[in-house]
Structure formats: C-alpha cells, structure tokens
Design a protein around this motif. Structure first.
Motif, short mmCIF file in Angstrom:
data_model
loop_
_atom_site.label_atom_id
_atom_site.label_comp_id
_atom_site.label_asym_id
_atom_site.label_seq_id
_atom_site.Cartn_x
_atom_site.Cartn_y
_atom_site.Cartn_z
N VAL A 159 14.10 -19.33 1.00
CA VAL A 159 12.72 -18.89 0.83
C VAL A 159 12.19 -19.55 -0.44
O VAL A 159 12.89 -19.65 -1.42
N THR A 210 8.22 -11.88 1.89
CA THR A 210 8.84 -10.55 1.79
C THR A 210 10.29 -10.52 2.27
O THR A 210 10.99 -9.56 2.02
N VAL A 211 10.75 -11.57 2.97
CA VAL A 211 12.15 -11.61 3.39
C VAL A 211 12.99 -12.19 2.26
O VAL A 211 12.46 -12.86 1.37
N GLN A 212 14.29 -11.92 2.30
CA GLN A 212 15.18 -12.35 1.23
C GLN A 212 16.35 -13.15 1.78
O GLN A 212 16.77 -12.93 2.93
N ILE A 213 16.90 -14.01 0.95
CA ILE A 213 18.06 -14.80 1.35
C ILE A 213 19.19 -13.85 1.75
O ILE A 213 19.42 -12.83 1.12
N SER A 214 19.88 -14.20 2.83
CA SER A 214 20.98 -13.46 3.45
C SER A 214 20.54 -12.26 4.28
O SER A 214 21.36 -11.61 4.90
N GLU A 215 19.25 -11.97 4.32
CA GLU A 215 18.76 -10.86 5.13
C GLU A 215 18.87 -11.21 6.61
O GLU A 215 18.54 -12.32 7.01
#
Length: 191
Positions: free
Chosen positions: A94, A123-128
């Motif tokens: 991201v 709004t999303v995060q790495i590894s999500e």
C-alpha cells in the motif's frame, strides 16, 4: 435405405439447431447491456463502471511518464467510485508507487493484482486478508498533495496521482510474475 434417411434426418436436425443458435442467442445477448463473466472466480472491480479507456499492451502514451507498453487496463470511473477486490488474497503493498500513483497490491497465488490511482486515504493494511468483493478503496483524485518526491505533474504544474490524465482505476495482473491482460481472466462484453 433407412440409413440414407437417417443421415438426412441428422443433417436436417443439425441445420435447425444451427439456425436456432444464430437467431435466438444473438437476440438474447442484444437484450443484455453488459455481460461480465468471471473465469477462475474473479469479479469485476468497479461496480457499474465498465468502460475500458486504455487496453493492455502497446499504445501511445497519454501523458508524460506513462509507458507506451500499458501494463494493465484503465477502467473509467468517477472519483470516489468503489473498488472491489477481484479475488481473495493478502495485501502485499500500500502506498505511492511511481506512475501508478497510490496503489494497493493483493497477492492471490499465482496472481498478483495491483489497483492503481486509488484514493490516498488507504484503509487496508499490509498482510491483511481481503475477501473477493470486499471494498478495498475508492477511485482516487487526479491531483494529490504532500507526496514526497512525486515526479508526476500536469501541464499546470499540479502534482498528479501518478501518470494520469484523470480519475480511473488502472488494474494490473501478474500471473507467476509475468504481466497478463486482465481481460484474459475477467471477460467484459458490452453489447
């Protein structure tokens, strides 16, 4: 003698089926404005927006910094339009990524999908983990501010969301690390 009529019967039956396919099926398709099919269980990323403004492959670069080999497809959509994940996967990137501007990348082995020129408020995060059909972002604006070392600007000098001429979703898909045409796995037929 009977075999002679049997072969004629089958040829006649084949001819009737062929005529039915030519007459009926096209009329069914004409009644549908848009048909989206999803081989490998992928979905279309921009609900209600299906116009491809730039196809995968070689093209005339639309703006400075844009490549003549287009690594994906551009889907025309207004700023703020929802962007859905085309499949299940994990977020692997991201942030601001060169010509793609603000980008979200999702890994779904053997595919890697990048959604470019998205809204800077990611709004999303790495590894999500992301589910197919989940809203991951919105189509971003043409102009962005406060991006350190952003080399992309329009003719007036305003900083842009990567190499872009306006709001849209740029969708890039790699299969086993190799670029592929997104329309090879997400079919769009606009009648």
């Amino acid at each position: 003698m009977f075999q002679k009529y049997l072969s004629f019967y089958f040829m006649f039956l084949f001819f009737i089926i062929f005529i039915i396919c030519l007459v009926i099926f096209p009329s069914i398709l004409k009644n549908s404005d848009i048909i989206v099919s999803e081989p490998d269980n992928f979905i279309w990323p921009t609900p209600n927006y299906y116009t491809i403004t730039s196809n995968f492959g070689y093209r005339k670069a639309p703006t400075g910094g844009a490549s003549t080999h287009h690594s994906g497809i551009d889907i025309g959509a207004p700023e703020g339009s929802k962007i859905l994940s085309i499949c299940d996967g994990y977020v692997s990137f991201v942030g601001f990524k060169g010509a793609g501007g603000f980008t979200i990348t999702i890994d779904s082995s053997p595919y890697t999908i990048s959604y470019c020129h998205v809204n800077p408020n990611i709004t999303v995060q790495i590894s999500e983990f992301i589910s197919k059909g989940e809203i991951i972002s919105k189509v971003g604006p043409k102009y962005v501010e406060n991006v350190p070392n952003n080399p992309y600007h329009d003719s007036t000098g305003k900083s842009t969301n990567g190499a872009t001429t306006g709001p849209h979703l740029h969708l890039t898909i790699k299969k086993e690390g190799q670029l592929i045409d997104p329309l090879s796995i997400i079919k769009l037929i606009n009648n």
